[in-house]
Design a protein around this motif. Structure first.
Motif, short mmCIF file in Angstrom:
data_model
loop_
_atom_site.label_atom_id
_atom_site.label_comp_id
_atom_site.label_asym_id
_atom_site.label_seq_id
_atom_site.Cartn_x
_atom_site.Cartn_y
_atom_site.Cartn_z
N ILE A 27 0.85 -1.19 -0.14
CA ILE A 27 -0.05 -0.01 0.03
C ILE A 27 1.06 1.37 0.17
N ASN A 28 2.09 1.25 0.86
CA ASN A 28 2.82 2.41 0.79
C ASN A 28 3.45 2.68 -0.49
N GLY A 29 3.64 1.60 -1.33
CA GLY A 29 4.37 1.86 -2.75
C GLY A 29 3.35 2.33 -3.56
N LEU A 30 2.13 2.39 -3.45
CA LEU A 30 1.21 2.84 -4.35
C LEU A 30 1.12 4.28 -4.61
N GLN A 31 0.95 4.74 -5.87
CA GLN A 31 1.10 6.21 -6.31
C GLN A 31 -0.15 6.92 -5.77
N TYR A 32 -0.47 6.88 -4.72
CA TYR A 32 -2.01 7.49 -4.30
C TYR A 32 -1.74 8.52 -3.44
N PRO A 33 -2.74 9.37 -2.94
CA PRO A 33 -2.35 10.43 -1.94
C PRO A 33 -2.42 9.73 -0.56
N TYR A 34 -1.60 10.37 0.37
CA TYR A 34 -1.80 9.80 1.65
C TYR A 34 -3.20 9.40 2.33
N TRP A 35 -3.99 10.18 2.14
CA TRP A 35 -5.39 9.81 2.49
C TRP A 35 -6.09 8.59 1.89
N ILE A 39 -6.82 5.13 3.81
CA ILE A 39 -8.24 4.17 3.85
C ILE A 39 -8.01 2.87 3.41
N PHE A 40 -6.94 2.59 2.57
CA PHE A 40 -6.56 1.27 2.19
C PHE A 40 -5.98 0.54 3.28
N GLY A 41 -5.09 1.34 3.96
CA GLY A 41 -4.55 0.67 5.46
C GLY A 41 -5.68 0.25 6.09
N LEU A 42 -6.60 1.04 6.51
CA LEU A 42 -7.73 0.63 7.37
C LEU A 42 -8.44 -0.50 7.00
N VAL A 43 -8.80 -0.56 5.49
CA VAL A 43 -9.53 -1.76 5.15
C VAL A 43 -8.66 -2.79 5.21
N SER A 44 -7.61 -2.89 4.80
CA SER A 44 -6.76 -4.01 5.08
C SER A 44 -6.45 -4.63 6.47
N PHE A 45 -6.45 -3.60 7.61
CA PHE A 45 -6.61 -4.08 8.92
C PHE A 45 -8.02 -4.62 9.17
N GLY A 46 -9.07 -4.10 8.69
CA GLY A 46 -10.30 -4.87 8.81
C GLY A 46 -10.43 -5.92 8.36
N LEU A 47 -9.91 -6.29 7.12
CA LEU A 47 -9.82 -7.69 6.58
C LEU A 47 -8.98 -8.51 7.47
N TRP A 48 -7.67 -8.27 8.14
CA TRP A 48 -7.22 -8.96 8.67
C TRP A 48 -8.00 -9.23 10.05
N TYR A 49 -8.41 -8.41 10.65
CA TYR A 49 -9.11 -8.51 12.06
C TYR A 49 -10.51 -9.46 11.55
N CYS A 50 -11.09 -9.18 10.58
CA CYS A 50 -12.17 -10.39 10.00
C CYS A 50 -11.24 -11.81 9.93
N GLY A 51 -10.32 -11.92 9.39
CA GLY A 51 -9.52 -13.14 9.13
C GLY A 51 -9.18 -13.72 10.39
N ILE A 52 -9.08 -13.13 11.31
CA ILE A 52 -8.57 -13.61 12.83
C ILE A 52 -9.81 -14.06 13.50
#
Length: 73
Positions: A27-35, A39-52
Motif C-alpha cells: 500500500i505504501n508503494g502505491l502512487q496514491y495520496p496519503y489519505w 483508507i486502504f490501510g484501514l480496510v486491510s486492517f479490517g480484513l485482517w481482523y475479520c480473518g482472525i
C-alpha cells in the motif's frame, strides 16, 4: 485450551501479522495520496481482523463439534 491449540493459534496470528506487513508495504508503494493510503490501510486492517475472527470461531466450532460427537457415543 491445551498446548497444541495454543501453539497453532500463535502460528496463525504470527502469519497473519506477516501478511499484514506485506500488504502495508504494498500500500505504501502505491502512487496514491496519503489519505487514500490511509483508507486502504484501514480496510486491510479490517480484513485482517475479520480473518482472525473467522479463524477463532472456526476453531471454536470444531472444538464444540468434537464435544457433541463424544457426547452422542
Amino acid at each position: 485450551m491445551n498446548k497444541t491449540e495454543a501453539i497453532g493459534n500463535l502460528v496463525v496470528i504470527i502469519s497473519m501479522f506477516c501478511f499484514l506487513g506485506n500488504v502495508w508495504d504494498w500500500i505504501n508503494g502505491l502512487q496514491y495520496p496519503y489519505w487514500a493510503k490511509g483508507i486502504f490501510g484501514l480496510v486491510s486492517f479490517g480484513l485482517w481482523y475479520c480473518g482472525i475472527a473467522y479463524l477463532y470461531f472456526a476453531e471454536k466450532a470444531m472444538r464444540n463439534k468434537k464435544k457433541i460427537n463424544h457426547e452422542r457415543r
